[in-house]
Design a protein around this motif. Structure first.
Motif, mmCIF file in Angstrom:
data_model
loop_
_atom_site.group_PDB
_atom_site.id
_atom_site.type_symbol
_atom_site.label_atom_id
_atom_site.label_comp_id
_atom_site.label_asym_id
_atom_site.label_seq_id
_atom_site.Cartn_x
_atom_site.Cartn_y
_atom_site.Cartn_z
ATOM 1 N N PHE A 4 0.866 -1.237 0.065
ATOM 2 C CA PHE A 4 0.125 -0.051 -0.003
ATOM 3 C C PHE A 4 0.678 1.185 -0.093
ATOM 4 O O PHE A 4 0.263 2.221 -0.152
ATOM 5 N N GLN A 5 2.153 0.985 0.162
ATOM 6 C CA GLN A 5 2.979 2.344 -0.089
ATOM 7 C C GLN A 5 3.517 2.437 -1.507
ATOM 8 O O GLN A 5 4.219 3.427 -1.879
ATOM 9 N N SER A 6 3.214 1.447 -2.389
ATOM 10 C CA SER A 6 3.588 1.652 -3.719
ATOM 11 C C SER A 6 2.547 2.124 -4.665
ATOM 12 O O SER A 6 1.227 1.962 -4.026
ATOM 13 N N PRO A 7 2.568 2.654 -5.532
ATOM 14 C CA PRO A 7 1.554 2.887 -6.789
ATOM 15 C C PRO A 7 0.778 1.663 -7.110
ATOM 16 O O PRO A 7 1.082 0.575 -7.305
ATOM 17 N N GLY A 8 -0.451 1.917 -7.018
ATOM 18 C CA GLY A 8 -1.414 0.831 -7.665
ATOM 19 C C GLY A 8 -2.911 1.006 -7.069
ATOM 20 O O GLY A 8 -3.043 2.065 -6.569
ATOM 21 N N ARG A 9 -3.750 0.111 -7.346
ATOM 22 C CA ARG A 9 -5.151 0.245 -6.712
ATOM 23 C C ARG A 9 -5.482 -1.387 -6.289
ATOM 24 O O ARG A 9 -4.938 -2.230 -6.698
ATOM 25 N N SER A 10 -6.566 -1.405 -5.413
ATOM 26 C CA SER A 10 -6.944 -2.450 -5.115
ATOM 27 C C SER A 10 -7.885 -3.139 -6.041
ATOM 28 O O SER A 10 -8.491 -2.379 -6.764
ATOM 29 N N PRO A 11 -8.285 -4.422 -6.172
ATOM 30 C CA PRO A 11 -9.375 -4.856 -6.947
ATOM 31 C C PRO A 11 -10.878 -4.173 -6.579
ATOM 32 O O PRO A 11 -10.937 -3.858 -5.274
ATOM 33 N N ALA A 12 -11.728 -4.214 -7.305
ATOM 34 C CA ALA A 12 -13.085 -3.765 -7.095
ATOM 35 C C ALA A 12 -13.692 -4.999 -6.454
ATOM 36 O O ALA A 12 -13.448 -6.174 -6.896
ATOM 37 N N ARG A 13 -14.571 -4.885 -5.473
ATOM 38 C CA ARG A 13 -15.101 -5.814 -4.700
ATOM 39 C C ARG A 13 -16.736 -5.565 -4.534
ATOM 40 O O ARG A 13 -17.167 -4.492 -4.396
ATOM 41 N N SER A 14 -17.594 -6.437 -4.904
ATOM 42 C CA SER A 14 -18.810 -6.315 -4.682
ATOM 43 C C SER A 14 -19.656 -7.510 -4.443
ATOM 44 O O SER A 14 -19.067 -8.796 -4.432
ATOM 45 N N THR A 15 -21.008 -7.555 -4.239
ATOM 46 C CA THR A 15 -21.894 -8.813 -4.021
ATOM 47 C C THR A 15 -22.986 -8.756 -5.242
ATOM 48 O O THR A 15 -22.919 -10.078 -5.744
ATOM 49 N N ASP A 16 -23.453 -7.902 -5.895
ATOM 50 C CA ASP A 16 -24.581 -8.132 -6.752
ATOM 51 C C ASP A 16 -24.149 -8.074 -8.108
ATOM 52 O O ASP A 16 -24.529 -9.220 -8.766
ATOM 53 N N GLN A 455 -6.156 -7.730 -9.800
ATOM 54 C CA GLN A 455 -5.788 -6.297 -10.161
ATOM 55 C C GLN A 455 -4.253 -6.535 -10.339
ATOM 56 O O GLN A 455 -3.482 -5.893 -11.283
ATOM 57 N N GLU A 456 -3.496 -7.106 -9.418
ATOM 58 C CA GLU A 456 -2.085 -7.531 -9.387
ATOM 59 C C GLU A 456 -1.723 -8.208 -10.773
ATOM 60 O O GLU A 456 -0.751 -7.935 -11.333
ATOM 61 N N ALA A 457 -2.668 -9.238 -10.997
ATOM 62 C CA ALA A 457 -2.144 -9.966 -12.239
ATOM 63 C C ALA A 457 -2.317 -9.061 -13.595
ATOM 64 O O ALA A 457 -1.700 -9.401 -14.417
ATOM 65 N N ASP A 518 -7.143 -2.672 -16.413
ATOM 66 C CA ASP A 518 -5.877 -2.319 -16.517
ATOM 67 C C ASP A 518 -5.452 -0.917 -16.365
ATOM 68 O O ASP A 518 -6.122 -0.055 -17.006
ATOM 69 N N PRO A 519 -4.555 -0.420 -15.661
ATOM 70 C CA PRO A 519 -4.080 1.150 -15.610
ATOM 71 C C PRO A 519 -3.366 1.381 -16.841
ATOM 72 O O PRO A 519 -3.194 2.792 -17.042
ATOM 73 N N ARG A 520 -3.235 0.560 -17.982
ATOM 74 C CA ARG A 520 -2.533 0.805 -19.106
ATOM 75 C C ARG A 520 -3.683 1.688 -19.915
ATOM 76 O O ARG A 520 -3.306 2.200 -20.977
ATOM 77 N N LYS A 521 -5.125 1.676 -19.494
ATOM 78 C CA LYS A 521 -6.000 2.308 -20.186
ATOM 79 C C LYS A 521 -6.733 3.106 -19.217
ATOM 80 O O LYS A 521 -5.936 3.490 -18.149
ATOM 81 N N ASP A 522 -7.824 3.572 -19.500
ATOM 82 C CA ASP A 522 -8.561 4.839 -18.566
ATOM 83 C C ASP A 522 -9.248 4.196 -17.852
ATOM 84 O O ASP A 522 -10.005 4.848 -16.933
ATOM 85 N N GLY A 523 -9.792 2.916 -17.970
ATOM 86 C CA GLY A 523 -11.023 2.388 -17.520
ATOM 87 C C GLY A 523 -10.700 1.927 -15.931
ATOM 88 O O GLY A 523 -9.829 2.191 -15.269
#
Length: 528
Positions: A4-16, A455-457, A518-523
């Motif tokens: 969490f001290q390095s650039p990046g983001r967590s995966p999105a998580r939900s139920t529905d 997300q890491e993958a 993918d962070p290589r895109k805008d989405g």
């Protein structure tokens, strides 16, 4: 678990439900459709339509689509081939009479008849809940009222200025003021908005017949193309039998040829012969195996995969244990092979969409015009940018991918689906033209062999083999680069990212969804 001290983001998580696309407006539109009572197929087509407006360099209604669909979370995989065909006048002799020695990248001779709209209409009628007017409404809004150009879109757009400038109608629409828009600029496509309204009202007939088709055909013929109104009227996508291979306890599904998904399955079968779990995912041992498996698989793709009628029996042979044994014997874990010709691979643009809804309908959907802005030919009244899939064809009559009337070209875009234990597990896909089989293998081995989250993958730095060299993204460790060189590989630095990716994992035990974009895109991936 990421640092969490390095650039990046967590995966999105939900139920529905969840949507993962390469553009924020597309993800948002898909979620709005899901929350309004639409299902995963409605949301996927809505997202594809939005991206046909807001990512015009990567996709459009003048392109093709493919889909894999698992209804109600089952392991029944429905495959759809929405790729268009060469016009009836497209013969080797006709092209050679025009002085061509190969199918060009730009211009009318690269244009195959678009299959996307027919595909959207069939898939929506067979598997959706909403009508075409509802799913196209967000795209119509952005085309008419404008959308903000995002950063990766602007990056790709500027690289295509010369091709756009060569076509007056492309230049008028896509080079306002003589320049590609910059990130943060507002862009509108009013002609495309009217075309989408026509499709919303009249379905596939609104595209393949009447004024829109007349506009496309007239422009192609004006430029010397052999396309006719009948070629457009005859366009029809097909439900096909998916192909699959087992890998690490799950089953990986692809669309069969003329799709290149078989290339990835050949790679998975080769990678399955090696224990990757103890390897550094970014180390020389792992990436050497990935590159060599890819080189072997792409040699088979380039010489044997094409329209199904031209490649009978190829799927069964290439997925057989005996064939995998033969290819595996050519690989040396310590040295690059020196007997294969260069595969002549290249990157191109695509959008990939992953959707899972509350009923666990899972859609893996991909849509593209091939290279950035396709053929760079735009129909003037309808605003349709026409794809350049014909560029894949050969003018060698002995090649299985030789151009012929009504034939489908070898296709790069390939949705993926993972199933296991009788359930759908993950719709996934990787964009990037020829890179896509490499990307499928890279992402799934990161996930299944190395224990990364989605997300890491996806984030993990990539290599590709093109121009006779291993092309390494900037994040590949220098030690790995030197190790690849020591094994006989030429290694060069990538001048652009390798593709992009989206995926959604269904955890049946926890009742949750986990997605990555993918962070290589805008989405982004988002759920609720």
């Amino acid at each position: 678990m990421r640092d969490f001290q390095s650039p990046g983001r967590s995966p999105a998580r939900s139920t529905d439900a969840m949507a993962a696309t390469s553009h924020p407006l597309s993800t948002l539109a898909a979620l709005d459709i899901l929350r309004a009572g639409g299902n995963a197929m409605d949301a996927a087509i809505c997202a594809a339509a939005v991206q046909a407006v807001v990512e015009p360099q990567s996709t459009g209604i003048g392109g093709d689509c493919f889909a894999l669909y698992c209804p109600n979370g089952s392991d029944e995989v429905i495959a759809f081939n929405g790729s268009g065909r060469a016009p009836q006048g497209a013969t080797i002799d006709a092209y050679r009479a025009k002085g061509l020695t190969e199918v060009p990248r730009h211009g009318p001779h690269a244009v195959t008849v678009p299959g996307a709209i027919d595909g959207w209409c069939q898939l929506l009628a067979d598997h959706g809940r909403l009508d075409m007017a509802a799913v196209l409404a967000p795209a119509i809004h952005y085309a008419e009222h404008g959308y903000v150009v995002h950063d990766r879109v602007a990056f790709d757009w500027k690289a295509t200025q010369d091709a756009l400038a060569a076509d007056p109608h492309s230049a008028r629409i896509f080079l306002p003021g003589g320049q590609a828009p910059s990130a943060g600029d507002l862009h509108r496509q009013p002609e495309l908005a009217e075309t989408l309204r026509t499709i919303a009202k009249n379905g596939r007939a609104g595209f393949y017949e009447g004024p829109v088709a007349e506009d496309m055909v007239a422009r192609l013929q004006e430029l010397g193309g052999v396309h006719t109104m009948q070629d457009f009227a005859d366009t029809k996508g097909d439900y096909v039998t998916p192909i699959a291979a087992d890998y690490r306890g799950v089953r990986v599904h692809q669309v069969p040829p003329n799709n290149q998904g078989l290339t990835a399955l050949v790679m998975f079968n080769l990678m399955a012969r090696h224990d990757l779990t103890g390897l550094d995912p970014m180390g020389v041992d792992k990436l050497h195996l990935e590159v060599e498996a890819g080189r072997l698989a792409f040699h088979q793709r380039n010489t044997r995969m094409a329209d199904p009628a031209a490649s009978a029996g190829v799927v069964e042979e290439l997925l057989s244990n005996a064939f995998t044994d033969r290819l595996a014997a050519e690989m040396d874990p310590t040295r690059a092979m020196d007997h294969l010709p260069d595969a002549d691979l290249a990157m191109s643009d695509t959008v990939y969409i992953s959707i899972v809804d509350s009923d666990r309908n899972a859609v893996s959907f991909i849509n593209s015009t091939y290279y950035a802005f396709g053929s760079a030919v735009t129909a003037p009244k309808s605003g349709v940018v026409l794809q350049n899939r014909g560029h894949s064809f050969k003018l060698d009559p002995d090649h299985p991918n030789a151009i012929a009337p009504g034939k489908r070209p070898l296709h790069t875009i390939m949705p993926g689906m993972v199933t296991g234990a009788g359930k759908a597990l993950m719709p996934f896909g990787v964009m990037g033209g020829d890179y896509q089989p490499f990307g499928h293998v890279h992402v799934l081995t990161n996930l299944l062999d190395h224990g990364m989250d989605i997300q890491e993958a996806i984030d993990c730095p990539r290599v590709f083999h093109e121009k006779g060299a291993v092309v390494a993204e900037t994040g590949v460790p220098e030690q790995t680069v030197q190790g690849l060189k020591a094994r006989g590989h030429k290694v060069i630095a990538a001048d652009a990212p390798h593709g992009g990716a989206q995926a959604i994992w269904i955890d049946w035990d926890k009742g949750t969804l986990t997605g990555g974009s993918d962070p290589r895109k805008d989405g982004l991936a988002l759920g609720y």
